[in-house]
Every structure is written in C-alpha cells, then in structure tokens.
Design a protein around this motif. Structure first.
Motif, short mmCIF file in Angstrom:
data_model
loop_
_atom_site.label_atom_id
_atom_site.label_comp_id
_atom_site.label_asym_id
_atom_site.label_seq_id
_atom_site.Cartn_x
_atom_site.Cartn_y
_atom_site.Cartn_z
N MET A 25 0.84 -1.21 0.00
CA MET A 25 0.00 0.00 0.00
C MET A 25 0.87 1.25 0.00
SD MET A 25 -3.29 -0.29 2.62
CE MET A 25 -2.33 0.24 3.97
N LYS A 26 1.90 1.22 0.82
CA LYS A 26 2.79 2.37 0.95
C LYS A 26 3.62 2.60 -0.32
CE LYS A 26 6.69 4.01 3.60
NZ LYS A 26 7.82 3.56 4.39
N GLU A 27 4.25 1.56 -0.82
CA GLU A 27 5.17 1.70 -1.94
C GLU A 27 4.47 1.86 -3.30
OE1 GLU A 27 8.34 2.26 -1.40
OE2 GLU A 27 7.97 1.95 0.73
N LEU A 28 3.38 1.14 -3.53
CA LEU A 28 2.71 1.20 -4.82
C LEU A 28 1.70 2.32 -4.95
CD1 LEU A 28 2.13 -2.59 -5.55
CD2 LEU A 28 3.94 -1.11 -6.42
N PHE A 29 1.06 2.68 -3.83
CA PHE A 29 0.00 3.68 -3.88
C PHE A 29 0.34 4.97 -3.17
CE2 PHE A 29 -2.10 -0.32 -4.67
CZ PHE A 29 -2.95 -0.01 -5.71
N GLY A 30 1.36 4.95 -2.31
CA GLY A 30 1.74 6.15 -1.58
C GLY A 30 0.93 6.40 -0.32
N VAL A 31 0.27 5.37 0.20
CA VAL A 31 -0.51 5.51 1.43
C VAL A 31 0.46 5.68 2.60
CG1 VAL A 31 -2.17 4.41 2.99
CG2 VAL A 31 -2.39 4.07 0.52
N PRO A 32 0.36 6.77 3.36
CA PRO A 32 1.23 6.94 4.53
C PRO A 32 0.81 6.01 5.66
CG PRO A 32 0.16 9.03 3.93
CD PRO A 32 -0.47 7.95 3.13
N VAL A 33 1.62 4.98 5.94
CA VAL A 33 1.31 4.00 6.99
C VAL A 33 2.22 4.26 8.18
CG1 VAL A 33 1.11 1.56 7.56
CG2 VAL A 33 0.62 2.32 5.23
N ARG A 34 1.62 4.55 9.32
CA ARG A 34 2.37 4.86 10.55
C ARG A 34 2.67 3.58 11.32
NH1 ARG A 34 -0.91 8.53 12.99
NH2 ARG A 34 -2.15 6.88 13.89
N ALA A 35 3.88 3.49 11.86
CA ALA A 35 4.33 2.39 12.72
C ALA A 35 4.37 1.06 11.96
CB ALA A 35 3.47 2.28 13.97
N LEU A 36 4.73 1.12 10.69
CA LEU A 36 4.85 -0.08 9.87
C LEU A 36 6.12 -0.84 10.24
CD1 LEU A 36 3.88 -1.81 7.52
CD2 LEU A 36 4.96 -0.21 5.97
N ALA A 37 5.97 -2.10 10.62
CA ALA A 37 7.13 -2.89 11.03
C ALA A 37 6.98 -4.32 10.56
CB ALA A 37 7.28 -2.85 12.55
N PRO A 38 7.92 -4.82 9.79
CA PRO A 38 9.05 -4.10 9.26
C PRO A 38 8.67 -3.26 8.04
CG PRO A 38 9.14 -6.40 8.57
CD PRO A 38 7.95 -6.25 9.48
N ASP A 39 9.34 -2.15 7.88
CA ASP A 39 9.15 -1.27 6.74
C ASP A 39 10.19 -1.63 5.69
OD1 ASP A 39 8.86 0.75 4.89
OD2 ASP A 39 8.74 2.35 6.38
N ASN A 40 9.76 -2.21 4.58
CA ASN A 40 10.70 -2.71 3.55
C ASN A 40 11.20 -1.63 2.60
OD1 ASN A 40 10.49 -5.28 4.58
ND2 ASN A 40 8.86 -5.87 3.19
N HIS A 41 10.67 -0.41 2.69
CA HIS A 41 11.07 0.70 1.83
C HIS A 41 11.08 0.26 0.38
CE1 HIS A 41 11.95 3.11 5.33
NE2 HIS A 41 12.62 2.08 5.82
#
Length: 102
Positions: free
Chosen positions: A86-102
C-alpha cells in the motif's frame, strides 16, 4: 451436516474507530484475508477483509491523500507485506509499519 450460508459484509468505518475494531476482530478470532488500496479523488479507499468460519467482513476506510493510517501489524503480523505494498505502490502513509521494507 448443515451448510451455512456465506455472509459478506462491507462495513464503512471512521478512522477514530479503526484500531479498536481491528482489536475486537482479533480478539474474536477473525483472520486477516487481504488488504486492498484504491486511489480515489483526494485520497484512498482502503479495504481490510477478515474471515471467520463462513463469514467475511470488510472494513472500508476512506482517507485523505496525506493522512496517515496506523499499521495493524501489532495485531496481525501478516499485514506487513500488504501494508508495505500500500505504501510503496499507492503512496498511502502508513504509521508504525514494522518491518518497513522501503
């Protein structure tokens, strides 16, 4: 053996109710099935689908483009891959994502 009828509910939810509803689903033994993000005008439509026995419920959360959404990995560890997507493909800001694969 009696076959139960499938039930699929889509439940719109507000951001301030989101995490408490996730906790309730986890405590009631619902399994996370999928997370889907769709870009809409001025933001995102996020769908979190859960399953228990023959029932499915989808929590539908609408967010603004720069509005952060809390990660649910504290309750559903398997969510980290879909939240990273969601974060990488769509740009949804996800808080406290663990692990964050960037």
């Amino acid at each position: 053996m009696q076959v139960k009828e499938d039930i699929n509910e889509i439940r719109p939810i507000e951001k301030d109710e989101f995490l408490s509803e996730i906790i309730c689903l986890k405590m009631d033994a619902w399994r996370l099935v999928q997370i889907c993000a769709v870009r809409i005008e001025d933001g995102f439509e996020l769908s979190y689908t859960f399953c228990k026995e023959y029932r499915m419920v989808t929590l539908r959360l609408i967010t603004k483009e720069q509005e952060e959404v809390s990660s649910i990995t504290q309750n559903y560890h398997s969510a980290f891959m879909q939240e990273n997507e969601m974060k990488e493909l769509f740009g949804v800001p996800v808080r406290a994502l663990a692990p964050d694969n960037h």
